[in-house]
Design an enzyme around this catalytic site. Sequence first.
Site, PDB file in Angstrom:
ATOM      1  N   GLY A  60       0.837  -1.192   0.000  1.00 51.82           N
ATOM      2  CA  GLY A  60       0.000   0.000   0.000  1.00 51.82           C
ATOM      3  C   GLY A  60       0.872   1.242   0.000  1.00 51.82           C
ATOM      4  O   GLY A  60       2.062   1.181   0.311  1.00 51.82           O
ATOM      5  N   CYS A  87       5.397  -6.072   1.807  1.00 50.92           N
ATOM      6  CA  CYS A  87       5.748  -4.655   1.789  1.00 50.92           C
ATOM      7  C   CYS A  87       5.027  -3.914   2.931  1.00 50.92           C
ATOM      8  O   CYS A  87       5.342  -4.122   4.098  1.00 50.92           O
ATOM      9  CB  CYS A  87       5.451  -4.056   0.419  1.00 50.92           C
ATOM     10  SG  CYS A  87       6.280  -2.471   0.123  1.00 50.92           S
ATOM     11  N   TYR A  88       4.053  -3.071   2.624  1.00 48.30           N
ATOM     12  CA  TYR A  88       3.291  -2.392   3.670  1.00 48.30           C
ATOM     13  C   TYR A  88       2.689  -3.414   4.628  1.00 48.30           C
ATOM     14  O   TYR A  88       2.615  -3.183   5.844  1.00 48.30           O
ATOM     15  CB  TYR A  88       2.192  -1.534   3.043  1.00 48.30           C
ATOM     16  CG  TYR A  88       1.296  -0.816   4.031  1.00 48.30           C
ATOM     17  CD1 TYR A  88       1.636   0.445   4.521  1.00 48.30           C
ATOM     18  CD2 TYR A  88       0.104  -1.391   4.467  1.00 48.30           C
ATOM     19  CE1 TYR A  88       0.808   1.106   5.428  1.00 48.30           C
ATOM     20  CE2 TYR A  88      -0.722  -0.741   5.368  1.00 48.30           C
ATOM     21  CZ  TYR A  88      -0.371   0.510   5.848  1.00 48.30           C
ATOM     22  OH  TYR A  88      -1.191   1.159   6.746  1.00 48.30           O
ATOM     23  N   HIS A 174       8.334  -7.689  -3.368  1.00 47.93           N
ATOM     24  CA  HIS A 174       7.070  -8.090  -4.005  1.00 47.93           C
ATOM     25  C   HIS A 174       7.236  -9.420  -4.743  1.00 47.93           C
ATOM     26  O   HIS A 174       7.702  -9.449  -5.886  1.00 47.93           O
ATOM     27  CB  HIS A 174       6.597  -7.001  -4.966  1.00 47.93           C
ATOM     28  CG  HIS A 174       6.113  -5.766  -4.281  1.00 47.93           C
ATOM     29  ND1 HIS A 174       4.814  -5.614  -3.846  1.00 47.93           N
ATOM     30  CD2 HIS A 174       6.767  -4.636  -3.913  1.00 47.93           C
ATOM     31  CE1 HIS A 174       4.679  -4.437  -3.249  1.00 47.93           C
ATOM     32  NE2 HIS A 174       5.849  -3.823  -3.279  1.00 47.93           N
ATOM     33  N   GLU A 176       4.931 -11.167  -5.984  1.00 50.58           N
ATOM     34  CA  GLU A 176       3.868 -11.352  -6.971  1.00 50.58           C
ATOM     35  C   GLU A 176       4.224 -10.816  -8.349  1.00 50.58           C
ATOM     36  O   GLU A 176       3.522 -11.118  -9.328  1.00 50.58           O
ATOM     37  CB  GLU A 176       2.568 -10.694  -6.474  1.00 50.58           C
ATOM     38  CG  GLU A 176       2.569  -9.170  -6.466  1.00 50.58           C
ATOM     39  CD  GLU A 176       3.137  -8.548  -5.204  1.00 50.58           C
ATOM     40  OE1 GLU A 176       2.834  -7.388  -4.923  1.00 50.58           O
ATOM     41  OE2 GLU A 176       3.908  -9.245  -4.496  1.00 50.58           O
ATOM     42  N   ASP A 232     -16.060 -12.505 -22.699  1.00 50.73           N
ATOM     43  CA  ASP A 232     -16.698 -12.483 -21.385  1.00 50.73           C
ATOM     44  C   ASP A 232     -18.182 -12.832 -21.454  1.00 50.73           C
ATOM     45  O   ASP A 232     -18.663 -13.700 -20.722  1.00 50.73           O
ATOM     46  CB  ASP A 232     -16.517 -11.106 -20.744  1.00 50.73           C
ATOM     47  CG  ASP A 232     -15.060 -10.669 -20.711  1.00 50.73           C
ATOM     48  OD1 ASP A 232     -14.192 -11.548 -20.596  1.00 50.73           O
ATOM     49  OD2 ASP A 232     -14.802  -9.459 -20.829  1.00 50.73           O
ATOM     50  N   LYS A 371      -9.080 -11.707 -17.369  1.00 46.41           N
ATOM     51  CA  LYS A 371      -9.350 -12.080 -18.763  1.00 46.41           C
ATOM     52  C   LYS A 371      -8.681 -13.401 -19.146  1.00 46.41           C
ATOM     53  O   LYS A 371      -9.280 -14.229 -19.843  1.00 46.41           O
ATOM     54  CB  LYS A 371      -8.884 -10.970 -19.698  1.00 46.41           C
ATOM     55  CG  LYS A 371      -9.132 -11.252 -21.178  1.00 46.41           C
ATOM     56  CD  LYS A 371     -10.609 -11.166 -21.542  1.00 46.41           C
ATOM     57  CE  LYS A 371     -11.062  -9.733 -21.622  1.00 46.41           C
ATOM     58  NZ  LYS A 371     -12.434  -9.602 -22.151  1.00 46.41           N
TER      59      LYS A 371
END
Length: 515
Positions: A60, A87-88, A174, A176, A232, A371
């Site tokens: 964040g 992180c945060y 991070h 991710e 979609d 997606k």
Amino acid sequence: MEQSERPGERIIVLDFGAQYSQLIARRVRECHVYAEIVPHNASIEKIKELAPSGIILSGGPSSVYEPGVPKCIPEVFELGIPVLGICYGMQLMAQMLGGQVAPGEKREYGKTDLDILDSADLFKGLSGTIVAWMSHGDSVKVMPPGFKAIARTPNTPIAAMACPARRLYGVQFHPEVAHTPDGKRILSNFLYEICKCKGLWTMESFIKHAVSAIRKQVGDGRVVCALSGGVDSSAVALLTHRAVGNRLTCIFVDHGLLRKDEAQIVQKTFRDHFSVNLIHVQAADRFLDKLRGVRDPEEKRNIIGEEFVRVFEEEAAKLGDVKFLAQGTIYPDVIESGTQTAAKIKTHHNVAGLPAEMSLELVEPIRNLFKDEVRVLCHELGLPDSITWRQPFPGPGLAVRVIGEVTREKLEILREADAIVQEEIEKAGLYRRLWQSFAILLPVQSVGVMGDARTYAYPVVLRAVTSDDAMTADWARIPYDVLERISNRIVNEVRGINRVLYDISTKPPATIEWE
């Protein structure tokens, strides 16, 4: 989905406003564990109701020592459920459990060498030095009681910390993002070594849960589905059809903002491949009348969103007792339209662009999918590649690609130019390699020369990007010879255009669509 219809294991990501929260959820799902993003201030009752196998605290933009910053409830660390702070999230864990966080002597942004100090649990299978992506100015200076440092960088002595007895872990970097090459391995270790997950999240399991959820919501009622022919809405149509059978009627609305020959292609595809009730509504005049004189993109989206719903309500009324509207909202639509922790980028007509009062209840079975996950779903449902791999097309259609006021003349010019773009991109074998490729018509004119005579005509912009999920995108490096063919054909074949430009902006700071 109701509790009984959710997957048997899940990770919840408490969102503190990080730009990467959605990416955390995607990475967890790629490890075959269901992940769900939840506001950082979720109550203890809500967390217990979700019964997570583990909790991840996102990054964040705030500093944990400042007043009024977002925090989670203290009970998160007392539930006996594994927690990973990123992180945060790591800094918040440290501060809330008795440690100290302060501005670092040096900020760390970008790729950094990370020295592994303990290869157990979180870093199992990793040792020595790995590359990690950092983005922080604050650092943990003193760890809470019971914690130990398990990784460091040259600038951050406590780059990761752990309290294995309580199954609490934190990383300053991070895992991710793709820039941390071993990040997926680290997340997998958290899921399988620490949370003891079994990997029950598959698209097959999602289909089972989604069909069950639709049946529970709809009961014995009837449903109309907003079908555009895109990835979609097609996935939603088949999921809903699997759930309710012939109690589903798909409605394809031709709002006059479609690409060249699109209405015929969509109808043929669905009538040839699937036995789904399909109604084709001709509504071009209605939409274009509403858009007359409108230049603001948000106003366009809101008008189109409301008009879509009104058309579906009218068609549903003709069918009799219909109470439900199924639509293909996906997660990037929700995020860009604004959430509790994410700023609004633009209103998606099927999210914030919907009218406040509706007579139909929404059915949105893929609302939490990205997606790329929807494409896997389409494949599992048996949709042809022509739909599964179709590039995204905005619900407001060409209305947000004709910049400024939308007129019939401008739409016809753009349709012809866009058709050439699609044809040449496919001929070059680039269509599946690109996330999107399309033309945009600008509301200005410029001087040109054709046949020794002066012209004063519109410029068209070519936009082509690569992406995994539309949350970020890079401009595509299309070969010059392909760009040249596109430019030559558009200028020669489309009356009203005398100039072709190429957009080389990334997202961020730009968005993929111009409006």
